[in-house]
Design a protein around this motif. Structure first.
Motif, PDB file in Angstrom:
ATOM      1  N   VAL A  31       0.822  -1.208   0.000  1.00 14.18           N
ATOM      2  CA  VAL A  31       0.000   0.000   0.000  1.00 14.18           C
ATOM      3  C   VAL A  31       0.856   1.258   0.000  1.00 14.18           C
ATOM      4  N   LEU A  32       2.090   1.154   0.488  1.00 12.43           N
ATOM      5  CA  LEU A  32       2.964   2.323   0.493  1.00 12.43           C
ATOM      6  C   LEU A  32       3.359   2.743  -0.919  1.00 12.43           C
ATOM      7  N   ASP A  33       3.138   1.858  -1.894  1.00 16.61           N
ATOM      8  CA  ASP A  33       3.406   2.176  -3.298  1.00 16.61           C
ATOM      9  C   ASP A  33       2.159   2.661  -4.027  1.00 16.61           C
ATOM     10  N   ALA A  34       1.026   2.720  -3.317  1.00 16.27           N
ATOM     11  CA  ALA A  34      -0.255   2.943  -3.984  1.00 16.27           C
ATOM     12  C   ALA A  34      -0.601   4.416  -4.183  1.00 16.27           C
ATOM     13  N   GLY A  35       0.047   5.318  -3.472  1.00 17.44           N
ATOM     14  CA  GLY A  35      -0.285   6.735  -3.585  1.00 17.44           C
ATOM     15  C   GLY A  35       0.327   7.521  -2.451  1.00 17.44           C
ATOM     16  N   ASP A  36      -0.210   8.712  -2.236  1.00 13.46           N
ATOM     17  CA  ASP A  36       0.235   9.527  -1.105  1.00 13.46           C
ATOM     18  C   ASP A  36      -0.171   8.835   0.187  1.00 13.46           C
ATOM     19  N   VAL A  37       0.656   8.939   1.222  1.00 12.57           N
ATOM     20  CA  VAL A  37       0.437   8.187   2.460  1.00 12.57           C
ATOM     21  C   VAL A  37       0.548   9.114   3.666  1.00 12.57           C
ATOM     22  N   ARG A  38      -0.343   8.914   4.630  1.00  7.25           N
ATOM     23  CA  ARG A  38      -0.231   9.523   5.942  1.00  7.25           C
ATOM     24  C   ARG A  38      -0.182   8.404   6.974  1.00  7.25           C
ATOM     25  N   LEU A  39       0.753   8.512   7.914  1.00  7.28           N
ATOM     26  CA  LEU A  39       0.981   7.471   8.899  1.00  7.28           C
ATOM     27  C   LEU A  39       0.312   7.854  10.218  1.00  7.28           C
ATOM     28  N   LEU A  40      -0.630   7.026  10.639  1.00  9.20           N
ATOM     29  CA  LEU A  40      -1.457   7.274  11.809  1.00  9.20           C
ATOM     30  C   LEU A  40      -1.202   6.181  12.845  1.00  9.20           C
ATOM     31  N   THR A  41      -1.959   6.192  13.928  1.00  5.42           N
ATOM     32  CA  THR A  41      -1.752   5.203  14.977  1.00  5.42           C
ATOM     33  C   THR A  41      -2.621   3.967  14.817  1.00  5.42           C
ATOM     34  N   ALA A  42      -3.668   4.015  13.971  1.00  6.91           N
ATOM     35  CA  ALA A  42      -4.554   2.861  13.785  1.00  6.91           C
ATOM     36  C   ALA A  42      -5.279   2.981  12.456  1.00  6.91           C
ATOM     37  N   GLY A  43      -5.551   1.830  11.832  1.00 12.00           N
ATOM     38  CA  GLY A  43      -6.230   1.833  10.547  1.00 12.00           C
ATOM     39  C   GLY A  43      -7.624   2.401  10.620  1.00 12.00           C
ATOM     40  N   ARG A  44      -8.350   2.129  11.692  1.00  8.94           N
ATOM     41  CA  ARG A  44      -9.730   2.624  11.805  1.00  8.94           C
ATOM     42  C   ARG A  44      -9.771   4.150  11.868  1.00  8.94           C
ATOM     43  N   ALA A 143      -4.486  -6.541   3.895  1.00 14.17           N
ATOM     44  CA  ALA A 143      -3.750  -6.676   2.626  1.00 14.17           C
ATOM     45  C   ALA A 143      -2.717  -5.571   2.477  1.00 14.17           C
ATOM     46  N   PHE A 144      -1.771  -5.523   3.411  1.00 16.36           N
ATOM     47  CA  PHE A 144      -0.712  -4.525   3.301  1.00 16.36           C
ATOM     48  C   PHE A 144       0.093  -4.745   2.026  1.00 16.36           C
ATOM     49  N   PHE A 145       0.290  -6.023   1.674  1.00 15.93           N
ATOM     50  CA  PHE A 145       0.976  -6.390   0.438  1.00 15.93           C
ATOM     51  C   PHE A 145      -0.030  -6.950  -0.554  1.00 15.93           C
ATOM     52  N   GLY A 146       0.285  -6.831  -1.833  1.00 13.24           N
ATOM     53  CA  GLY A 146      -0.548  -7.469  -2.843  1.00 13.24           C
ATOM     54  C   GLY A 146      -0.832  -6.561  -4.019  1.00 13.24           C
ATOM     55  N   GLN A 147      -1.309  -7.174  -5.098  1.00 15.09           N
ATOM     56  CA  GLN A 147      -1.607  -6.451  -6.329  1.00 15.09           C
ATOM     57  C   GLN A 147      -2.922  -6.960  -6.914  1.00 15.09           C
ATOM     58  N   TRP A 148      -3.475  -6.147  -7.795  1.00 13.03           N
ATOM     59  CA  TRP A 148      -4.607  -6.558  -8.621  1.00 13.03           C
ATOM     60  C   TRP A 148      -4.345  -6.040 -10.032  1.00 13.03           C
ATOM     61  N   GLN A 149      -4.200  -6.972 -10.945  1.00 14.17           N
ATOM     62  CA  GLN A 149      -3.957  -6.642 -12.351  1.00 14.17           C
ATOM     63  C   GLN A 149      -2.784  -5.672 -12.509  1.00 14.17           C
ATOM     64  N   GLY A 150      -1.700  -5.981 -11.779  1.00 14.36           N
ATOM     65  CA  GLY A 150      -0.465  -5.235 -11.931  1.00 14.36           C
ATOM     66  C   GLY A 150      -0.366  -3.942 -11.151  1.00 14.36           C
ATOM     67  N   ARG A 151      -1.391  -3.612 -10.390  1.00 15.21           N
ATOM     68  CA  ARG A 151      -1.362  -2.389  -9.579  1.00 15.21           C
ATOM     69  C   ARG A 151      -1.451  -2.745  -8.102  1.00 15.21           C
ATOM     70  N   PRO A 152      -0.762  -1.986  -7.237  1.00 14.62           N
ATOM     71  CA  PRO A 152      -0.816  -2.293  -5.803  1.00 14.62           C
ATOM     72  C   PRO A 152      -2.233  -2.152  -5.260  1.00 14.62           C
ATOM     73  N   LEU A 153      -2.611  -3.039  -4.365  1.00 11.43           N
ATOM     74  CA  LEU A 153      -3.857  -2.842  -3.641  1.00 11.43           C
ATOM     75  C   LEU A 153      -3.764  -1.522  -2.876  1.00 11.43           C
ATOM     76  N   GLY A 154      -4.859  -0.811  -2.840  1.00 10.04           N
ATOM     77  CA  GLY A 154      -4.877   0.513  -2.236  1.00 10.04           C
ATOM     78  C   GLY A 154      -4.851   1.628  -3.251  1.00 10.04           C
ATOM     79  N   SER A 155      -4.520   1.310  -4.511  1.00  7.00           N
ATOM     80  CA  SER A 155      -4.407   2.342  -5.534  1.00  7.00           C
ATOM     81  C   SER A 155      -5.696   2.544  -6.324  1.00  7.00           C
ATOM     82  N   PHE A 156      -6.728   1.736  -6.034  1.00 11.43           N
ATOM     83  CA  PHE A 156      -7.973   1.840  -6.791  1.00 11.43           C
ATOM     84  C   PHE A 156      -8.986   2.759  -6.121  1.00 11.43           C
ATOM     85  N   GLY A 157      -8.910   2.894  -4.815  1.00 10.28           N
ATOM     86  CA  GLY A 157      -9.890   3.686  -4.093  1.00 10.28           C
ATOM     87  C   GLY A 157      -9.614   5.175  -4.153  1.00 10.28           C
TER      88      GLY A 157
END
Length: 399
Positions: A31-44, A143-157
């Protein structure tokens, strides 16, 4: 192990200084490759930010899977929006006909979850959202790691959220990601000194509890003994509760902990995540091997079956989901044996009514660890405990 309240084997990744240093290899997409990232204390808390950035408010309809961790629901309720639950197929893939019907009835946003690390057909979700002028939040907590059709998960939303604590030996951590929108408005502040210190000590202490850092464990025991003696000497034995240092998610809680909404990930967690990212090929390999070992040990066993026995090439699993026929007997037996097993029991009645899969899986779908810190004999021990619990429960009891 003296801590008899703890699972026998670690439920999440822990530090292991016996492990080889990170491999010098190309990182597995994350997901760190999927776009701009902000690092927080929890996913929720990332979900809170995403919904707020989308302008979600009272009366807005937000679609989410009927089968879900209850912590996913709290940010929607916090903003006064209306949660609407869409159905899933038995393999936890999205029922697109049901999702399309809900979108046609009006929804401002959709949350799509990559359950257990297995990618949804996220391109199709994106197309549906675009067709109905709805935003998409990609839930990559599993799914911190993974791809869908050659793109990192997290890059579609429009936005995505992730949970590093599920993949690395860190105390805290959440990610808010966007490949489509600016995150300039999200400016997490640095946590205080107590939080930073806790983020260093907690992973070390957890590792010692499982025998990974034995010498350091002795030092931490000495530190705790001296600290207790000092408090007694100063008259601080009144039984007052210790202050909460860190979001509730770091202790396994499901609460929202809004007081941490504007706080950034600890320095120690950032370091641990970046180190893990450099070792991502080894982490992915270990998780996949552990998943396969556990799935093989439990496949063909009367009374239970891995929900997803096969791993797609680009899947890095979070846990192994196991469907059991007699959950009322098996789950308590595994808990009694101190197996680190999880299930999502707490779901609103509307979700259970909307989706037979959610209604069944709230009790019958168990989550077993397969993380990279587990050793072969620990995987085998988990499998043996499951086999014993299933055998004791008998076969033929409906879920």
């Amino acid at each position: 192990m003296p801590h008899t309240h703890l699972p026998v084997v670690p439920v999440a990744p822990i530090l292991n200084l016996d492990a080889r240093p990170p491999l010098e290899t190309h990182p597995v997409p994350s997901v760190l490759d999927a776009g701009d990232v902000r690092l927080l204390t929890a996913g929720r808390l990332g979900e809170c930010h995403a919904l707020r950035l989308l302008g979600i408010g009272p009366g807005d309809r937000v679609l989410l899977p009927a089968y879900h961790c209850i912590s996913m629901l709290y940010p929607i309720q916090w903003l006064g929006a209306e949660p609407v639950f869409y159905r899933l197929h038995p393999d936890t893939s999205i029922d697109f006909e049901d999702m399309a019907a809900h979108l046609a009835a009006g929804a401002k946003a959709v949350i799509a979850t990559h359950f257990f690390g297995f990618a949804q057909d996220i391109g199709r979700v994106r197309a549906l959202c675009d067709a109905h002028d709805a935003a998409l939040i990609e839930d990559c907590a599993h799914a911190f790691f993974g791809q869908w059709q050659g793109r990192p998960l997290g890059s579609f939303g429009d936005y995505a959220i992730a949970s590093p604590v599920k993949f690395f030996p860190v105390f805290d951590g959440g990610c808010l990601i966007s490949a489509r929108h600016s995150l300039e408005a999200v400016r997490p502040r640095t946590g205080d000194a107590a939080f930073q210190i806790k983020a260093v000590l907690d992973p070390l202490e957890r590792a010692t509890l499982y025998g990974r850092l034995s010498l350091l464990g002795s030092l931490l025991w000495l530190k705790n003994t001296l600290w207790t003696a000092l408090k007694r000497r100063r008259g601080r034995t009144d039984g007052a509760a210790a202050p909460v240092i860190g979001p509730s998610s770091s202790g396994g809680g499901a609460e929202l902990a809004l007081e941490w909404l504007e706080t950034g990930m600890s320095r120690a967690a950032r370091l641990g995540m970046q180190r893990g990212r450099r070792a991502s090929a080894r982490i992915a390999q270990a998780r996949r091997a552990n998943y396969r070992r556990l799935a093989a040990a439990l496949s063909g066993l009367p009374g239970c079956r891995p929900l997803r026995p096969e791993l797609p090439d680009e899947t890095v699993p979070y846990v192994l989901p196991l469907l059991v026929d007699a959950p009322a007997q098996v789950f308590p037996a595994l808990k009694q044996a101190r197996v680190p097993v999880l299930r999502w029991e707490d779901m609103p009645e509307a979700a259970l009514t909307a989706c037979p899969v959610a209604n069944r899986y709230r009790s019958a779908l168990l989550q077993l660890p397969c993380h990279q810190a587990l050793r072969s004999h620990e995987i085998d021990w988990i499998a043996a405990q499951v086999r014993a619990a299933v055998a004791a429960a008998g076969t033929g009891v409906p879920a």
